[in-house]
Design a protein around this motif. Structure first.
Motif, short mmCIF file in Angstrom:
data_model
loop_
_atom_site.label_atom_id
_atom_site.label_comp_id
_atom_site.label_asym_id
_atom_site.label_seq_id
_atom_site.Cartn_x
_atom_site.Cartn_y
_atom_site.Cartn_z
N ASP A 21 -18.51 -1.37 -5.79
CA ASP A 21 -17.96 -0.50 -6.83
C ASP A 21 -17.33 -1.31 -7.96
OD1 ASP A 21 -15.94 -1.51 -5.29
OD2 ASP A 21 -15.10 0.43 -4.69
N GLU A 55 -9.05 0.50 -4.16
CA GLU A 55 -9.42 1.83 -3.70
C GLU A 55 -8.23 2.78 -3.74
OE1 GLU A 55 -11.45 5.06 -2.63
OE2 GLU A 55 -12.24 3.13 -3.31
N LEU A 56 -7.04 2.31 -3.37
CA LEU A 56 -5.84 3.14 -3.46
C LEU A 56 -5.59 3.57 -4.91
CD1 LEU A 56 -3.11 1.54 -1.16
CD2 LEU A 56 -4.19 3.78 -0.94
N ARG A 103 -7.77 3.87 -7.31
CA ARG A 103 -8.77 4.88 -7.68
C ARG A 103 -8.39 6.26 -7.14
NH1 ARG A 103 -12.47 0.64 -6.10
NH2 ARG A 103 -13.32 -0.37 -7.97
N GLN A 104 -7.96 6.29 -5.89
CA GLN A 104 -7.57 7.56 -5.28
C GLN A 104 -6.41 8.20 -6.04
OE1 GLN A 104 -6.73 6.72 -1.17
NE2 GLN A 104 -8.85 6.15 -0.70
N ARG A 105 -5.54 7.38 -6.62
CA ARG A 105 -4.39 7.90 -7.34
C ARG A 105 -4.69 8.16 -8.81
NH1 ARG A 105 1.26 7.78 -6.19
NH2 ARG A 105 0.55 9.88 -6.65
N GLY A 106 -5.90 7.82 -9.26
CA GLY A 106 -6.26 8.05 -10.65
C GLY A 106 -5.71 7.01 -11.61
N VAL A 108 1.08 4.33 -2.83
CA VAL A 108 0.84 5.73 -2.44
C VAL A 108 2.01 6.62 -2.84
CG1 VAL A 108 0.59 7.28 -0.45
CG2 VAL A 108 -0.75 5.18 -0.57
N ARG A 168 0.83 -1.21 0.00
CA ARG A 168 0.00 0.00 0.00
C ARG A 168 0.86 1.26 0.00
NH1 ARG A 168 -4.77 -1.02 4.52
NH2 ARG A 168 -5.54 -3.03 3.75
#
Length: 241
Positions: A143, A116-117, A119-122, A93, A89
């Protein structure tokens, strides 16, 4: 329908003389695959010791982007790479050079968190499904439609059983109303039958030295570009050679 080149995977150094293991070698090999007709790239970055490394994503993505401008590329997030959930993880990040997408194996316990990580990072997600159970887990995620595509990748080496598993996965996706593109990925004995099945189903396919080193007739391929060119020919309607 696309042919995605998977140029190295987790294969050991002695698997093939042309297996690319450095960022520079991957960039050169990727460019040759694109010239041979690959629409996209899937890469397993390696550290200076030759082992897979999520930390090596930065240098590899940069090198490949310079060699293949405009070509979409993805990487693996396999749990075995870092062999530690928190390190996996944290490394994602910390990526500075982002791939266009990353494959996430639904067989791995931390898959939803990794998705989810990303998605957060695009970063787009290829949802990797190796079994019917993986597919059932995937469609149960709230999702699940927020992914780039579905990656059906079967490790079973009995062709009949592998085909049954692939069709079973597709059936689960169909019943759940999943409408994401499918990319079919074989390994060793299933490589070329799966390319043919992908062509028949109008799915995409992933192929290269990650999957195997032979052409459809059993000859050892010279390099990734030769494998890609053979798959592209099938997708364009020519018989396997």
């Amino acid at each position: 329908m696309i042919v995605q080149a998977c140029i190295n995977g987790a294969r050991p150094r002695d698997f093939h003389l042309q297996l690319p293991l450095t960022a520079e070698a991957m960039a050169s090999d990727a460019a040759a695959c694109v010239a041979a007709g690959a629409a996209e790239l899937h890469i397993h970055p390696r550290g200076v010791d030759g082992h897979e490394s999520l930390a090596a994503v930065n240098a590899t993505v940069l090198a490949v982007r310079q060699a293949c401008p405009g070509t979409l590329m993805g990487v693996s997030t396999g749990a075995w790479i870092e062999n530690d959930v928190e390190r996996t993880r944290a490394t994602i990040v910390g990526w500075r050079e982002l791939p266009d997408y990353a494959s996430v194996n639904l067989s791995e316990a931390d898959a939803p968190a990794v998705m989810e990580l990303l998605r957060q990072r695009g970063v787009g997600i290829e949802a990797g499904l190796a079994t019917v159970a993986d597919a059932e887990r995937f469609v149960a995620l709230p999702d699940h439609n927020q992914v780039l595509r579905i990656l059906i990748e079967i490790d079973i080496q009995d062709l009949s059983a592998a085909l049954d598993e692939a069709h079973g996965i597709a059936a689960v996706l169909g019943r759940a109303g999943v409408r994401r593109p499918i990319l079919l990925h074989g390994v060793d004995v299933t490589v070329w039958p799966f390319v043919a099945l992908a062509h028949q189903k109008r799915w995409s396919t992933r192929i290269g030295l990650e999957d195997g080193k032979t052409l459809a007739d059993g000859r050892t391929a010279k390099d990734n570009a030769e494998i890609v060119a053979a798959a592209v020919a099938i997708f364009r309607g020519a018989p396997a050679s």
